[in-house]
Scaffold this motif. Sequence first.
Motif, PDB file in Angstrom:
ATOM      1  N   GLY A   1     -10.588  36.039  24.892  1.00 36.32           N
ATOM      2  CA  GLY A   1     -10.630  37.149  23.944  1.00 36.32           C
ATOM      3  C   GLY A   1     -12.031  37.588  23.582  1.00 36.32           C
ATOM      4  O   GLY A   1     -12.215  38.611  22.927  1.00 36.32           O
ATOM      5  N   VAL A   2     -13.045  36.823  24.007  1.00 37.93           N
ATOM      6  CA  VAL A   2     -14.437  37.239  23.838  1.00 37.93           C
ATOM      7  C   VAL A   2     -14.826  38.010  25.092  1.00 37.93           C
ATOM      8  O   VAL A   2     -14.769  37.476  26.200  1.00 37.93           O
ATOM      9  CB  VAL A   2     -15.370  36.030  23.628  1.00 37.93           C
ATOM     10  CG1 VAL A   2     -16.815  36.498  23.500  1.00 37.93           C
ATOM     11  CG2 VAL A   2     -14.956  35.258  22.389  1.00 37.93           C
TER      12      VAL A   2
ATOM     13  N   GLN B   1      -6.148  48.540  22.112  1.00 37.21           N
ATOM     14  CA  GLN B   1      -4.867  49.153  21.761  1.00 37.21           C
ATOM     15  C   GLN B   1      -3.929  48.175  21.068  1.00 37.21           C
ATOM     16  O   GLN B   1      -3.119  48.567  20.234  1.00 37.21           O
ATOM     17  CB  GLN B   1      -4.219  49.726  23.025  1.00 37.21           C
ATOM     18  CG  GLN B   1      -4.948  50.929  23.594  1.00 37.21           C
ATOM     19  CD  GLN B   1      -4.476  51.320  24.982  1.00 37.21           C
ATOM     20  OE1 GLN B   1      -3.858  50.520  25.689  1.00 37.21           O
ATOM     21  NE2 GLN B   1      -4.767  52.549  25.397  1.00 37.21           N
ATOM     22  N   ASP B   2      -4.059  46.889  21.407  1.00 38.36           N
ATOM     23  CA  ASP B   2      -3.180  45.870  20.839  1.00 38.36           C
ATOM     24  C   ASP B   2      -3.767  45.183  19.612  1.00 38.36           C
ATOM     25  O   ASP B   2      -3.050  44.499  18.879  1.00 38.36           O
ATOM     26  CB  ASP B   2      -2.872  44.794  21.892  1.00 38.36           C
ATOM     27  CG  ASP B   2      -2.066  45.330  23.062  1.00 38.36           C
ATOM     28  OD1 ASP B   2      -1.385  46.363  22.884  1.00 38.36           O
ATOM     29  OD2 ASP B   2      -2.128  44.740  24.144  1.00 38.36           O
ATOM     30  N   ALA B   3      -5.072  45.333  19.391  1.00 40.69           N
ATOM     31  CA  ALA B   3      -5.754  44.552  18.362  1.00 40.69           C
ATOM     32  C   ALA B   3      -5.624  45.188  16.987  1.00 40.69           C
ATOM     33  O   ALA B   3      -5.662  46.409  16.841  1.00 40.69           O
ATOM     34  CB  ALA B   3      -7.222  44.392  18.719  1.00 40.69           C
TER      35      ALA B   3
ATOM     36  N   ASP C   1      -7.191  52.756  16.405  1.00 38.46           N
ATOM     37  CA  ASP C   1      -6.701  52.339  15.078  1.00 38.46           C
ATOM     38  C   ASP C   1      -6.950  50.876  14.749  1.00 38.46           C
ATOM     39  O   ASP C   1      -6.313  50.314  13.853  1.00 38.46           O
ATOM     40  CB  ASP C   1      -5.205  52.643  14.925  1.00 38.46           C
ATOM     41  CG  ASP C   1      -4.909  54.136  14.953  1.00 38.46           C
ATOM     42  OD1 ASP C   1      -5.743  54.899  14.432  1.00 38.46           O
ATOM     43  OD2 ASP C   1      -3.879  54.526  15.514  1.00 38.46           O
ATOM     44  N   ALA C   2      -7.871  50.245  15.433  1.00 35.81           N
ATOM     45  CA  ALA C   2      -8.231  48.882  15.063  1.00 35.81           C
ATOM     46  C   ALA C   2      -9.191  48.902  13.873  1.00 35.81           C
ATOM     47  O   ALA C   2      -9.962  49.841  13.689  1.00 35.81           O
ATOM     48  CB  ALA C   2      -8.886  48.165  16.238  1.00 35.81           C
TER      49      ALA C   2
ATOM     50  N   ASP D   1      -9.171  39.648  16.447  1.00 37.30           N
ATOM     51  CA  ASP D   1      -8.291  39.500  17.612  1.00 37.30           C
ATOM     52  C   ASP D   1      -9.075  39.681  18.902  1.00 37.30           C
ATOM     53  O   ASP D   1      -8.723  39.124  19.945  1.00 37.30           O
ATOM     54  CB  ASP D   1      -7.164  40.534  17.554  1.00 37.30           C
ATOM     55  CG  ASP D   1      -6.413  40.500  16.237  1.00 37.30           C
ATOM     56  OD1 ASP D   1      -5.897  39.427  15.890  1.00 37.30           O
ATOM     57  OD2 ASP D   1      -6.381  41.540  15.558  1.00 37.30           O
ATOM     58  N   VAL D   2     -10.123  40.507  18.821  1.00 34.69           N
ATOM     59  CA  VAL D   2     -10.999  40.780  19.962  1.00 34.69           C
ATOM     60  C   VAL D   2     -12.433  40.726  19.469  1.00 34.69           C
ATOM     61  O   VAL D   2     -12.755  41.276  18.406  1.00 34.69           O
ATOM     62  CB  VAL D   2     -10.716  42.170  20.578  1.00 34.69           C
ATOM     63  CG1 VAL D   2     -11.720  42.496  21.674  1.00 34.69           C
ATOM     64  CG2 VAL D   2      -9.303  42.248  21.117  1.00 34.69           C
ATOM     65  N   VAL D   3     -13.291  40.071  20.245  1.00 38.17           N
ATOM     66  CA  VAL D   3     -14.727  40.076  19.972  1.00 38.17           C
ATOM     67  C   VAL D   3     -15.428  40.620  21.213  1.00 38.17           C
ATOM     68  O   VAL D   3     -15.207  40.137  22.322  1.00 38.17           O
ATOM     69  CB  VAL D   3     -15.255  38.668  19.645  1.00 38.17           C
ATOM     70  CG1 VAL D   3     -16.782  38.697  19.519  1.00 38.17           C
ATOM     71  CG2 VAL D   3     -14.628  38.149  18.355  1.00 38.17           C
ATOM     72  N   LEU D   4     -16.250  41.633  21.009  1.00 36.69           N
ATOM     73  CA  LEU D   4     -17.034  42.207  22.104  1.00 36.69           C
ATOM     74  C   LEU D   4     -18.489  41.822  21.918  1.00 36.69           C
ATOM     75  O   LEU D   4     -19.092  42.111  20.875  1.00 36.69           O
ATOM     76  CB  LEU D   4     -16.904  43.731  22.118  1.00 36.69           C
ATOM     77  CG  LEU D   4     -17.808  44.472  23.116  1.00 36.69           C
ATOM     78  CD1 LEU D   4     -17.439  44.118  24.550  1.00 36.69           C
ATOM     79  CD2 LEU D   4     -17.732  45.986  22.893  1.00 36.69           C
ATOM     80  N   LEU D   5     -19.058  41.181  22.921  1.00 33.56           N
ATOM     81  CA  LEU D   5     -20.496  40.911  22.941  1.00 33.56           C
ATOM     82  C   LEU D   5     -21.191  42.118  23.564  1.00 33.56           C
ATOM     83  O   LEU D   5     -21.017  42.398  24.749  1.00 33.56           O
ATOM     84  CB  LEU D   5     -20.804  39.658  23.752  1.00 33.56           C
ATOM     85  CG  LEU D   5     -20.289  38.320  23.206  1.00 33.56           C
ATOM     86  CD1 LEU D   5     -20.724  37.183  24.136  1.00 33.56           C
ATOM     87  CD2 LEU D   5     -20.787  38.062  21.796  1.00 33.56           C
ATOM     88  N   ALA D   6     -21.962  42.828  22.762  1.00 31.87           N
ATOM     89  CA  ALA D   6     -22.683  44.018  23.224  1.00 31.87           C
ATOM     90  C   ALA D   6     -24.142  43.863  22.828  1.00 31.87           C
ATOM     91  O   ALA D   6     -24.681  44.631  22.029  1.00 31.87           O
ATOM     92  CB  ALA D   6     -22.070  45.274  22.615  1.00 31.87           C
ATOM     93  N   VAL D   7     -24.771  42.848  23.397  1.00 26.96           N
ATOM     94  CA  VAL D   7     -26.137  42.479  23.000  1.00 26.96           C
ATOM     95  C   VAL D   7     -27.137  42.757  24.121  1.00 26.96           C
ATOM     96  O   VAL D   7     -28.151  42.089  24.248  1.00 26.96           O
ATOM     97  CB  VAL D   7     -26.189  40.997  22.568  1.00 26.96           C
ATOM     98  CG1 VAL D   7     -25.438  40.794  21.281  1.00 26.96           C
ATOM     99  CG2 VAL D   7     -25.641  40.068  23.657  1.00 26.96           C
ATOM    100  N   GLY D   8     -26.849  43.759  24.911  1.00 31.97           N
ATOM    101  CA  GLY D   8     -27.770  44.157  25.956  1.00 31.97           C
ATOM    102  C   GLY D   8     -27.445  43.549  27.306  1.00 31.97           C
ATOM    103  O   GLY D   8     -26.455  42.820  27.456  1.00 31.97           O
TER     104      GLY D   8
END
Length: 407
Positions: free
Chosen positions: A125-126, A143-145, A168-169, A234-241
């Motif tokens: 989920g990461v 969409q599910d989170a 809509d999260a 529910d979801v974690v996005l790593l957006a650190v470059g």
Amino acid sequence: MSEPKRIVIVGSGLAGATAAARLRERGYAGEVLVLGSETHRPYELPPLSKGLLLGDTDEPDWVREEKFYAEHDIDLRGGVTATRVDPGERIVFDAEGGEHRYDRLLLATGSRPRSLPVPGVDLPGVRTLRTLDDALSLRSAFQDAARVVIIGAGWIGTEAAAAARKHDAEVTVVDQVTLPLRTVLGDEVATVFRDLHTEHGVNWRLGATLAELTGDADGVRGVRLGDGTELPADVVLLAVGVAPRVELAETAGLELTGDRGVAVDAGLRTAAPDIYAAGDIASHFHPRYGHRIRVEHWANAKNQGAHVAANLVGENEPYLRSPYFFTDQYDLGCEYRGIADPATDELVVRGDLASREFIAFWLRDGQVTAAMNVNVWDYGDELQKLVDGRVAVSAGRLRDADLGELV
């Protein structure tokens, strides 16, 4: 310099695929081999964090139609990972034991998402966002989170936040910086983006440190900040470059620079005979700036790929284009040209920041170093000329004069 009989391109992204196509369009009749680790045919990256993640389209922008490569005798091999280059023998080795001889070699290996040295980054989920498969999977997850946490308030992080809100999260963005995009835009313009996202329901945790990601074998469950705050997710996005993929260049003994790019001259040539580099990995000596720059944006990959094709077959023309990128977030669209240092350059705003219809200029020693048009679309050519020419102009005239007169 004689025309080579066989050109090998390592990297099937935008830079590599564009170079291959331009070689044929220029009339090059020798062999062209493109090796890429992805199985999809070459595509462009911007739609992944924009239209595709938003759900406005199900496909990226393909570099060329699928039939183009076969029709133009380009040997495009997907699912092939190059592992080593021997510059002396002029051979590229791949993970399956294949050997690919070249007369000239282009490295266009792109970048990979950075991770973080904190517990829990490997939990299910990461996610990261770099490939078409990443984007499709992340869109489904959004969409599910119910709750999404994005680590990183840069361009990918803010574009992803806009997409997650569209689905809509509940969205929280975490970063150590005090404003999103601050290092690129400076405080005043960065505040525009912060307020835009706040109005659309994004929660900010800025100036915060990350302690760990929490969860179990079934998936990530939350984010713990340095002050002990728990953010359910529910979801974690790593957006650190991203980090340039320079391992192949490094094992070949090519010179790497302080920004971890591959050192190339004005014509995108490395110091090794007949090896070139383009796109994210190229730390390019830019004649206009008088020093090396490494640019990770879409336009740089496309334009360097097109430019290097001529040099691969015998020319030695310097690459002179200024950096360019664009973003679309909610009802805000903008384009940015040039390179500014917002910590030291003078910001000049033409228009109204509050209405989100303005042009921002950055001046250094009275010359235009960068320009950014936000929801203003009539002056692209003028802005390009101001940036390319490093036009000397006063702040007052930038605010009030006819831009056509300034160039």
